[in-house]
Design a protein around this motif. Structure first.
Motif, PDB file in Angstrom:
ATOM      1  N   PRO A 140       4.064   0.870  -6.613  1.00 17.17           N
ATOM      2  CA  PRO A 140       3.819   0.283  -5.287  1.00 17.17           C
ATOM      3  C   PRO A 140       5.091  -0.333  -4.721  1.00 17.17           C
ATOM      4  O   PRO A 140       5.937  -0.830  -5.458  1.00 17.17           O
ATOM      5  N   ASN A 141       5.190  -0.344  -3.392  1.00 18.29           N
ATOM      6  CA  ASN A 141       6.395  -0.913  -2.775  1.00 18.29           C
ATOM      7  C   ASN A 141       6.175  -2.402  -2.473  1.00 18.29           C
ATOM      8  O   ASN A 141       6.136  -2.843  -1.337  1.00 18.29           O
ATOM      9  N   TRP A 142       6.080  -3.166  -3.567  1.00 18.73           N
ATOM     10  CA  TRP A 142       5.901  -4.607  -3.463  1.00 18.73           C
ATOM     11  C   TRP A 142       7.054  -5.236  -2.662  1.00 18.73           C
ATOM     12  O   TRP A 142       8.216  -4.824  -2.763  1.00 18.73           O
ATOM     13  N   ARG A 143       6.746  -6.303  -1.910  1.00 12.58           N
ATOM     14  CA  ARG A 143       7.779  -7.028  -1.166  1.00 12.58           C
ATOM     15  C   ARG A 143       8.664  -7.811  -2.140  1.00 12.58           C
ATOM     16  O   ARG A 143       8.168  -8.544  -2.994  1.00 12.58           O
ATOM     17  N   SER A 144       9.951  -7.678  -1.983  1.00 12.06           N
ATOM     18  CA  SER A 144      10.867  -8.355  -2.907  1.00 12.06           C
ATOM     19  C   SER A 144      10.853  -9.866  -2.735  1.00 12.06           C
ATOM     20  O   SER A 144      11.305 -10.595  -3.624  1.00 12.06           O
ATOM     21  N   SER A 145      10.331 -10.355  -1.623  1.00 12.47           N
ATOM     22  CA  SER A 145      10.257 -11.800  -1.412  1.00 12.47           C
ATOM     23  C   SER A 145       9.323 -12.470  -2.414  1.00 12.47           C
ATOM     24  O   SER A 145       9.459 -13.678  -2.680  1.00 12.47           O
ATOM     25  N   ALA A 146       8.378 -11.711  -2.964  1.00 17.57           N
ATOM     26  CA  ALA A 146       7.404 -12.310  -3.883  1.00 17.57           C
ATOM     27  C   ALA A 146       7.217 -11.516  -5.170  1.00 17.57           C
ATOM     28  O   ALA A 146       6.397 -11.901  -6.003  1.00 17.57           O
ATOM     29  N   HIS A 147       7.983 -10.420  -5.327  1.00 20.44           N
ATOM     30  CA  HIS A 147       7.752  -9.541  -6.473  1.00 20.44           C
ATOM     31  C   HIS A 147       9.067  -8.945  -6.968  1.00 20.44           C
ATOM     32  O   HIS A 147       9.975  -8.662  -6.190  1.00 20.44           O
ATOM     33  N   ARG A 148       9.139  -8.735  -8.295  1.00 24.55           N
ATOM     34  CA  ARG A 148      10.217  -7.964  -8.917  1.00 24.55           C
ATOM     35  C   ARG A 148       9.579  -6.753  -9.586  1.00 24.55           C
ATOM     36  O   ARG A 148       8.441  -6.823 -10.064  1.00 24.55           O
ATOM     37  N   ILE A 149      10.317  -5.661  -9.664  1.00 26.49           N
ATOM     38  CA  ILE A 149       9.791  -4.434 -10.273  1.00 26.49           C
ATOM     39  C   ILE A 149      10.813  -3.902 -11.270  1.00 26.49           C
ATOM     40  O   ILE A 149      11.994  -3.745 -10.944  1.00 26.49           O
ATOM     41  N   THR A 150      10.357  -3.623 -12.488  1.00 24.85           N
ATOM     42  CA  THR A 150      11.177  -2.902 -13.467  1.00 24.85           C
ATOM     43  C   THR A 150      10.472  -1.604 -13.809  1.00 24.85           C
ATOM     44  O   THR A 150       9.278  -1.612 -14.164  1.00 24.85           O
ATOM     45  N   VAL A 151      11.193  -0.507 -13.696  1.00 24.36           N
ATOM     46  CA  VAL A 151      10.681   0.818 -14.029  1.00 24.36           C
ATOM     47  C   VAL A 151      11.338   1.265 -15.329  1.00 24.36           C
ATOM     48  O   VAL A 151      12.574   1.335 -15.406  1.00 24.36           O
ATOM     49  N   ASN A 152      10.524   1.529 -16.344  1.00 24.33           N
ATOM     50  CA  ASN A 152      11.035   1.966 -17.645  1.00 24.33           C
ATOM     51  C   ASN A 152      10.904   3.478 -17.755  1.00 24.33           C
ATOM     52  O   ASN A 152       9.795   4.022 -17.714  1.00 24.33           O
ATOM     53  N   LEU A 199       0.818  -1.213   0.000  1.00 25.75           N
ATOM     54  CA  LEU A 199       0.000   0.000   0.000  1.00 25.75           C
ATOM     55  C   LEU A 199       0.848   1.258   0.000  1.00 25.75           C
ATOM     56  O   LEU A 199       0.321   2.362  -0.112  1.00 25.75           O
ATOM     57  N   GLY A 200       2.160   1.107   0.163  1.00 27.75           N
ATOM     58  CA  GLY A 200       3.040   2.260   0.112  1.00 27.75           C
ATOM     59  C   GLY A 200       3.442   2.582  -1.313  1.00 27.75           C
ATOM     60  O   GLY A 200       3.061   1.902  -2.267  1.00 27.75           O
ATOM     61  N   VAL A 201       4.237   3.619  -1.460  1.00 26.64           N
ATOM     62  CA  VAL A 201       4.656   4.095  -2.776  1.00 26.64           C
ATOM     63  C   VAL A 201       6.165   4.272  -2.791  1.00 26.64           C
ATOM     64  O   VAL A 201       6.753   4.784  -1.841  1.00 26.64           O
ATOM     65  N   VAL A 202       6.786   3.828  -3.881  1.00 26.56           N
ATOM     66  CA  VAL A 202       8.183   4.162  -4.151  1.00 26.56           C
ATOM     67  C   VAL A 202       8.169   5.266  -5.202  1.00 26.56           C
ATOM     68  O   VAL A 202       7.624   5.088  -6.290  1.00 26.56           O
ATOM     69  N   ARG A 203       8.759   6.389  -4.855  1.00 23.96           N
ATOM     70  CA  ARG A 203       8.776   7.530  -5.766  1.00 23.96           C
ATOM     71  C   ARG A 203      10.116   7.564  -6.497  1.00 23.96           C
ATOM     72  O   ARG A 203      11.173   7.734  -5.879  1.00 23.96           O
ATOM     73  N   VAL A 204      10.078   7.377  -7.807  1.00 28.06           N
ATOM     74  CA  VAL A 204      11.280   7.401  -8.644  1.00 28.06           C
ATOM     75  C   VAL A 204      11.247   8.690  -9.457  1.00 28.06           C
ATOM     76  O   VAL A 204      10.338   8.905 -10.263  1.00 28.06           O
TER      77      VAL A 204
END
Length: 442
Positions: free
Chosen positions: A426-438, A406-411
């Motif tokens: 969203p600040n997904w948990r790295s234990s179950a999620h990967r995030i790529t920002v283009n 429910l949090g936010v990562v601001r890039v």
């Protein structure tokens, strides 16, 4: 993104939502005024590359009238190029034959970057028959030559580095302030390319948004760096909030299986909206990809991932407490050039510095995560297992996660030359999620 441009896109998105989605027709090859009005364009990437390097230029071509379906990329497994050249050449033969038959054009135009110039110079000199089917060749910051390959009219564009590089007998253009990948994606190189292919200046070097309608987006989910298609997975596409990156619906707008070469689409999307593309695999972390607005139809979208437990993804430390990001841009990150360089803030912290993103490193992809899962950020040195990879760096950045994302990562990106881009995810948990920002390269 410049402040004025962000305001314009916000107004266009609001207007489009107010009137609903009215479909704007996408030009097709058959819509050209004459069979040879536009020759097919084929881009060949370099080491660890893909169609992504040419994504902005493809949209600039369509902004200047090119039909989207005659612009293609010829992708290959660059780490193994020495052993697969015959297959790469045969595949390009087939691609050219298909495009010529579909369009009625006399020849194609061919562009190559970096390692791709080695591949394409070899292709053009391998057979007079092959060379005869190519009207123009563009050599982007790659190999020199003592004559135009295959005697095909050639434009050679060179970025920073040795100013003596040349292809003898070609049109040679030097852009000494542009870095290696930037020579593929910049508006300056586009102007030179278009003038060479068409014999006149382009109407615009901008990517012109499709207003009050839908764009159509397609591409491939691929394993990095082989470009082998992702299979046995599901692709889900969600519209997201530009303020939080959160999904605007619990149900995806599009949900399709990934098979074969990993191709997907085309999907209708609102040109000025933001989207998440999620690769969902049973028993593996979900890989989320976030984009800035596509602006117009785009067939060069690439979702670069890895086999769970393999590749660079296996080197990322994970936990329920932190978020792991990969941030990529088809224009190098400069962390050692002062006011002439870039800034990249993650939750307000500028993470670029001379140690992790020196200009000479030619970084286009950044892995940022909590190394050691200790809750501490340490930017004094890059993570060596990532920094040792071509075009890649890694940095120890603690990005807090929340269980319900429910949090936010601001890039926030401070582009060299001016302007800012903001992508919230969203600040997904790295234990179950990967995030790529283009991040856009323009």
């Amino acid at each position: 993104m410049h402040t004025s441009r962000r305001r314009l896109l916000s107004l266009m998105a609001a207007a489009a939502l107010a009137v609903g989605l009215s479909v704007a027709p996408v030009p097709r090859a058959a819509d050209a005024a004459a069979p040879q009005a536009y020759r097919p364009v084929i881009f060949v990437h370099g080491s660890a590359g893909s169609a992504s390097q040419f994504e902005s230029q493809a949209r600039r071509l369509t902004s200047n009238g090119y039909p989207i379906d005659i612009i293609e990329a010829h992708e290959y497994d660059s780490p193994n190029i020495a052993t697969i050249l015959p297959q790469v050449y045969a595949g390009l033969d087939a691609r050219i034959s298909r495009l010529l038959a579909a369009t009625g054009a006399d020849r194609v135009d061919l562009l190559a970057h970096s390692l791709g110039t080695f591949v394409m110079q070899g292709y053009l000199t391998s057979s007079p028959t092959r060379a005869a089917r190519v009207a123009h060749y563009v050599n982007l910051d790659g190999r020199t030559a003592t004559s135009p390959p295959g005697d095909v009219p050639t434009l050679a564009i060179w970025g920073e580095g040795d100013p003596a590089r040349t292809i003898v007998g070609a049109t040679n253009v030097h852009l000494p302030d542009e870095s290696h990948t930037q020579t593929v994606s910049s508006p300056e190189s586009f102007g030179e390319i278009f003038r060479f292919l068409r014999g006149r200046a382009p109407h615009t070097t901008r990517i012109v948004p499709q207003i009050l309608g839908t764009a159509r987006v397609s591409g491939r989910a691929v394993l990095f760096p082989s470009n082998v298609g992702v299979t046995d997975a599901i692709l889900e596409v969600y519209p997201v909030s530009h303020l939080t990156g959160g999904r605007l619906s619990s149900r995806p707008a599009h949900r399709v299986p990934l098979t074969g070469d990993g191709s997907f689409g085309p999907f209708p999307v609102l040109a000025t909206a933001r989207y998440e593309f999620a690769i969902v695999r049973s028993g593996a972390p979900t890989h989320h990809f976030y984009f800035q607005p596509f602006l117009r139809s785009d067939s060069f979208v690439r979702l670069a991932t890895s086999v769970p437990g393999e590749g660079l993804g296996a080197l990322v430390d994970t936990s329920d407490r932190h978020t792991a990001l990969t941030i990529q841009r088809q224009k190098e990150w400069w962390g050692d050039q002062g006011d002439a360089g870039d800034n990249l803030w993650i939750n307000g912290r500028d993470v670029l510095n001379p140690a992790n993103t020196p200009r000479a490193k030619r970084t286009i992809a950044i892995f940022a995560f909590d190394d050691g899962s200790d809750g501490v950020t340490d930017l004094t040195a890059p993570l060596p297992e990532f920094f040792s990879q071509t075009f890649i760096t890694g940095m120890d950045v603690f990005i807090p996660a929340t269980p319900a994302h429910l949090g936010v990562v601001r890039v926030t990106v401070g582009q060299r030359g001016g302007g800012y881009d903001v992508v919230n995810v969203p600040n997904w948990r790295s234990s179950a999620h990967r995030i790529t920002v283009n991040v856009d390269d323009f």
